[in-house]
Motif scaffolding. Sequence first.
Motif, PDB file in Angstrom:
ATOM      1  N   ALA A  97     -43.047  18.621 -20.531  1.00  8.89           N
ATOM      2  CA  ALA A  97     -42.820  20.061 -20.700  1.00  8.89           C
ATOM      3  C   ALA A  97     -43.350  20.777 -19.461  1.00  8.89           C
ATOM      4  CB  ALA A  97     -43.521  20.572 -21.944  1.00  8.89           C
ATOM      5  N   ARG A  98     -42.502  21.590 -18.865  1.00 13.60           N
ATOM      6  CA  ARG A  98     -42.913  22.331 -17.660  1.00 13.60           C
ATOM      7  C   ARG A  98     -42.905  23.822 -17.961  1.00 13.60           C
ATOM      8  NH1 ARG A  98     -40.127  24.549 -13.280  1.00 13.60           N
ATOM      9  NH2 ARG A  98     -38.146  23.586 -13.927  1.00 13.60           N
ATOM     10  N   ASN A  99     -44.073  24.426 -17.787  1.00 20.43           N
ATOM     11  CA  ASN A  99     -44.200  25.861 -18.020  1.00 20.43           C
ATOM     12  C   ASN A  99     -43.452  26.617 -16.927  1.00 20.43           C
ATOM     13  OD1 ASN A  99     -45.520  28.609 -17.743  1.00 20.43           O
ATOM     14  ND2 ASN A  99     -46.488  27.865 -19.622  1.00 20.43           N
ATOM     15  N   LEU A 100     -42.531  27.468 -17.321  1.00 20.05           N
ATOM     16  CA  LEU A 100     -41.688  28.171 -16.354  1.00 20.05           C
ATOM     17  C   LEU A 100     -42.444  29.235 -15.580  1.00 20.05           C
ATOM     18  CD1 LEU A 100     -38.476  28.469 -18.532  1.00 20.05           C
ATOM     19  CD2 LEU A 100     -38.906  26.869 -16.664  1.00 20.05           C
ATOM     20  N   VAL A 101     -43.602  29.635 -16.082  1.00 24.76           N
ATOM     21  CA  VAL A 101     -44.392  30.663 -15.398  1.00 24.76           C
ATOM     22  C   VAL A 101     -45.397  30.015 -14.446  1.00 24.76           C
ATOM     23  CG1 VAL A 101     -46.020  32.547 -15.715  1.00 24.76           C
ATOM     24  CG2 VAL A 101     -44.116  32.255 -17.329  1.00 24.76           C
ATOM     25  N   SER A 102     -46.168  29.054 -14.955  1.00 28.58           N
ATOM     26  CA  SER A 102     -47.227  28.443 -14.152  1.00 28.58           C
ATOM     27  C   SER A 102     -46.788  27.169 -13.432  1.00 28.58           C
ATOM     28  CB  SER A 102     -48.413  28.108 -15.043  1.00 28.58           C
ATOM     29  OG  SER A 102     -48.069  27.073 -15.951  1.00 28.58           O
ATOM     30  N   ASN A 103     -45.626  26.622 -13.836  1.00 31.57           N
ATOM     31  CA  ASN A 103     -45.130  25.349 -13.314  1.00 31.57           C
ATOM     32  C   ASN A 103     -46.022  24.175 -13.698  1.00 31.57           C
ATOM     33  OD1 ASN A 103     -42.875  24.206 -11.959  1.00 31.57           O
ATOM     34  ND2 ASN A 103     -44.157  23.750 -10.192  1.00 31.57           N
ATOM     35  N   GLN A 104     -46.913  24.360 -14.640  1.00 31.55           N
ATOM     36  CA  GLN A 104     -47.782  23.285 -15.090  1.00 31.55           C
ATOM     37  C   GLN A 104     -46.993  22.307 -15.954  1.00 31.55           C
ATOM     38  OE1 GLN A 104     -51.190  24.623 -17.289  1.00 31.55           O
ATOM     39  NE2 GLN A 104     -52.030  22.589 -17.552  1.00 31.55           N
ATOM     40  N   HIS A 105     -47.265  21.005 -15.740  1.00 31.55           N
ATOM     41  CA  HIS A 105     -46.596  19.959 -16.499  1.00 31.55           C
ATOM     42  C   HIS A 105     -47.518  19.409 -17.578  1.00 31.55           C
ATOM     43  CE1 HIS A 105     -42.998  19.131 -13.914  1.00 31.55           C
ATOM     44  NE2 HIS A 105     -43.727  19.845 -13.081  1.00 31.55           N
ATOM     45  N   THR A 106     -46.945  19.138 -18.727  1.00 36.60           N
ATOM     46  CA  THR A 106     -47.644  18.475 -19.812  1.00 36.60           C
ATOM     47  C   THR A 106     -46.861  17.226 -20.189  1.00 36.60           C
ATOM     48  OG1 THR A 106     -48.489  20.573 -20.669  1.00 36.60           O
ATOM     49  CG2 THR A 106     -48.512  18.697 -22.158  1.00 36.60           C
ATOM     50  N   TRP A 107     -47.591  16.125 -20.438  1.00 35.42           N
ATOM     51  CA  TRP A 107     -46.950  14.854 -20.744  1.00 35.42           C
ATOM     52  C   TRP A 107     -47.322  14.363 -22.132  1.00 35.42           C
ATOM     53  CZ3 TRP A 107     -43.540  12.972 -17.235  1.00 35.42           C
ATOM     54  CH2 TRP A 107     -43.614  13.471 -15.932  1.00 35.42           C
ATOM     55  N   GLY A 108     -46.371  13.680 -22.751  1.00 35.52           N
ATOM     56  CA  GLY A 108     -46.675  12.963 -23.977  1.00 35.52           C
ATOM     57  C   GLY A 108     -47.321  11.632 -23.654  1.00 35.52           C
ATOM     58  N   GLN A 109     -47.621  10.870 -24.698  1.00 37.04           N
ATOM     59  CA  GLN A 109     -48.336   9.600 -24.515  1.00 37.04           C
ATOM     60  C   GLN A 109     -47.414   8.464 -24.094  1.00 37.04           C
ATOM     61  OE1 GLN A 109     -47.312  10.706 -27.405  1.00 37.04           O
ATOM     62  NE2 GLN A 109     -46.586   8.953 -28.618  1.00 37.04           N
ATOM     63  N   GLY A 110     -46.129   8.657 -24.238  1.00 31.85           N
ATOM     64  CA  GLY A 110     -45.161   7.635 -23.856  1.00 31.85           C
ATOM     65  C   GLY A 110     -44.771   6.744 -25.020  1.00 31.85           C
ATOM     66  N   THR A 111     -43.538   6.260 -24.966  1.00 31.73           N
ATOM     67  CA  THR A 111     -43.051   5.330 -25.978  1.00 31.73           C
ATOM     68  C   THR A 111     -42.260   4.225 -25.272  1.00 31.73           C
ATOM     69  OG1 THR A 111     -41.833   5.138 -28.071  1.00 31.73           O
ATOM     70  CG2 THR A 111     -40.940   6.679 -26.445  1.00 31.73           C
ATOM     71  N   GLN A 112     -42.503   2.990 -25.662  1.00 28.60           N
ATOM     72  CA  GLN A 112     -41.897   1.846 -24.991  1.00 28.60           C
ATOM     73  C   GLN A 112     -40.480   1.610 -25.498  1.00 28.60           C
ATOM     74  OE1 GLN A 112     -43.246  -0.410 -22.542  1.00 28.60           O
ATOM     75  NE2 GLN A 112     -41.113  -1.104 -22.491  1.00 28.60           N
ATOM     76  N   VAL A 113     -39.578   1.442 -24.563  1.00 23.16           N
ATOM     77  CA  VAL A 113     -38.201   1.037 -24.870  1.00 23.16           C
ATOM     78  C   VAL A 113     -37.954  -0.287 -24.166  1.00 23.16           C
ATOM     79  CG1 VAL A 113     -35.768   1.569 -24.536  1.00 23.16           C
ATOM     80  CG2 VAL A 113     -37.356   3.380 -25.210  1.00 23.16           C
ATOM     81  N   THR A 114     -37.563  -1.291 -24.920  1.00 22.96           N
ATOM     82  CA  THR A 114     -37.283  -2.608 -24.360  1.00 22.96           C
ATOM     83  C   THR A 114     -35.877  -3.022 -24.764  1.00 22.96           C
ATOM     84  OG1 THR A 114     -39.616  -3.232 -24.500  1.00 22.96           O
ATOM     85  CG2 THR A 114     -38.020  -5.007 -24.201  1.00 22.96           C
ATOM     86  N   VAL A 115     -35.064  -3.330 -23.767  1.00 26.98           N
ATOM     87  CA  VAL A 115     -33.686  -3.757 -24.005  1.00 26.98           C
ATOM     88  C   VAL A 115     -33.591  -5.227 -23.634  1.00 26.98           C
ATOM     89  CG1 VAL A 115     -31.259  -3.318 -23.537  1.00 26.98           C
ATOM     90  CG2 VAL A 115     -32.909  -1.439 -23.426  1.00 26.98           C
ATOM     91  N   SER A 116     -33.268  -6.050 -24.613  1.00 23.00           N
ATOM     92  CA  SER A 116     -33.213  -7.491 -24.381  1.00 23.00           C
ATOM     93  C   SER A 116     -31.779  -7.955 -24.188  1.00 23.00           C
ATOM     94  CB  SER A 116     -33.835  -8.237 -25.555  1.00 23.00           C
ATOM     95  OG  SER A 116     -33.081  -8.028 -26.728  1.00 23.00           O
ATOM     96  N   SER A 117     -31.632  -8.922 -23.300  1.00 21.71           N
ATOM     97  CA  SER A 117     -30.283  -9.436 -23.010  1.00 21.71           C
ATOM     98  C   SER A 117     -30.021 -10.735 -23.746  1.00 21.71           C
ATOM     99  CB  SER A 117     -30.133  -9.645 -21.504  1.00 21.71           C
ATOM    100  OG  SER A 117     -31.137 -10.509 -21.037  1.00 21.71           O
TER     101      SER A 117
END
Length: 117
Positions: A97-117
């Motif tokens: 999420a990027r604040n349009l006024v301050s340009n500060q970024h906030t991040w989530g904790q992340g989620t793993q996506v694994t695609v197997s062949s």
Amino acid sequence: VQLVESGGGLVQVGGSLRLSCAASGSGLKFYRMGWYRQAPGKQRESVADITNAGSPSYYLDSVKGRFTISRDNAKNTIYLQMDSLKPEDTAVYYCNARNLVSNQHTWGQGTQVTVSS
């Protein structure tokens, strides 16, 4: 603002996943939001971006036509629908999420996506 992702997992090539990012906090309408990913040994890259009005504004070339970003402002949630997944889509996906006024970024904790062949 705080971000919590969900929806990652293990899927076979050609499969689909939908990621969700629930945002909490005030002033969410002033945030431009998006999804990034980071594969092992690689830099984090922007995957898709959506305006505060809910219009997709950017897709990484390699995901165009396969991924769709959307936003439900009533639920303070953004989504990433991922179809026709490929092994090269394997990464940790982060909500941003990027604040349009301050340009500060906030991040989530992340989620793993694994695609197997």
